[in-house]
Design a protein around this motif. Sequence first.
Motif: not given
Length: 344
Positions: A193-217
């Motif tokens: 889990p952690g914060k990630v950053y993208r040059r996306d324009n903020d709107d109702a479903t997008h943020s320039h900083q958001f969180t993701q959870i990755e899974g790997l097996v």
Amino acid sequence: MKERLQQLQQEALEKIEQANDLKALNDVRVAYLGKKGPITEVLRGMGALSPEERPLMGALVNDVREAIQRALEAKQATLEQEEVEKKLASEAIDVTLPGRPIRRGNHHPLTRVIEEIEDLFIGMGYTIAEGPEVEKDYYNFEALNLPKGHPARDMQDSFYITEEILLRTHTSPVQARTMEKHQGRGPVKIICPGKVYRRDNDDATHSHQFTQIEGLVVDENIRMSDLKGTLREFARKMFGEDRDIRFRPSFFPFTEPSVEVDVSCFNCGGHGCNVCKGTGWIEILGAGMVHPNVLEMAGFDSKKYTGFAFGMGPERIAMLKYGIDDIRHFYQNDVRFLQQFHRV
Ligand code: FA5
């Protein structure tokens, strides 16, 4: 002299009786028993008495002094007691009054969803891995089969700090770092889990900083059916036991094959409604089988080992779960929004 003494005693006792605080009482003491008081004066006048009268008068003076002293002490005790009672009365607490409510803080709804997802995967034997938010281009892209100039880099518009360093655009670099640490030996079973950053324009479903959870097996004999079973279990725990999932073909450079994963709509049960835009399905994450190039770059033998990976946005999961219509609510710290998620 005798009458004078009796009169003094009478006066003193009256004044003692009238004294209504300790200061007034002390004034009476000084006035009657002090060095300059009338009784001392009487004593001074004793020289003029005959030797027979002197002891009698001396005894009388002592009696008067003692009587005044006793009255002073008694009054002092009464006044002190009254003062204590007055203080207690003024400080009295009405224990029957209702208490003032204490405003308690609470975990942010996003933190709660992240913790819920973490618990769910920990329950399936995963451990939590973390990595830096300021990341090397190598781990964010190259080690994930995205060499420099690869067109798929454009899928994740990035904040570069130098040519080689950027704010990570996803949590997938933690996959690459963890596999590297394992030095070619499985199994690997992590969520990141952690914060990630993208040059996306903020709107109702997008943020320039958001969180993701990755899974790997990663292990021997890991198949796509393992991925599907794992994600179905996740969807049911998160959105309800009746949920199903489906895979749609997709593309990520670090997985082959790649899929978008949809969950059957928990609002209409899959019949079609405005939440699922009439399709009966809601997209929740991206996933796939780890690309052999990614395994090899991290030091794993891709003939022996296979693996699956997935990546989701907890904001979007929380929005679906709680019917939140705008991602920006998570970051604005409006207590009217936050209070709705108080744990009972
Ligand atoms: C990725 O970032 C891949 N790394 C996921 C992955 C991992 C695929 C492992 C395969 C294997 P994607 O760009 O689709 O994928 O982002 C994943 C999720 O992040 C999305 O489903 C979405 O929930 C969330 N997301 C993406 N961009 C934003 C944004 N600007 N604001 C909020 N959430 C976002």
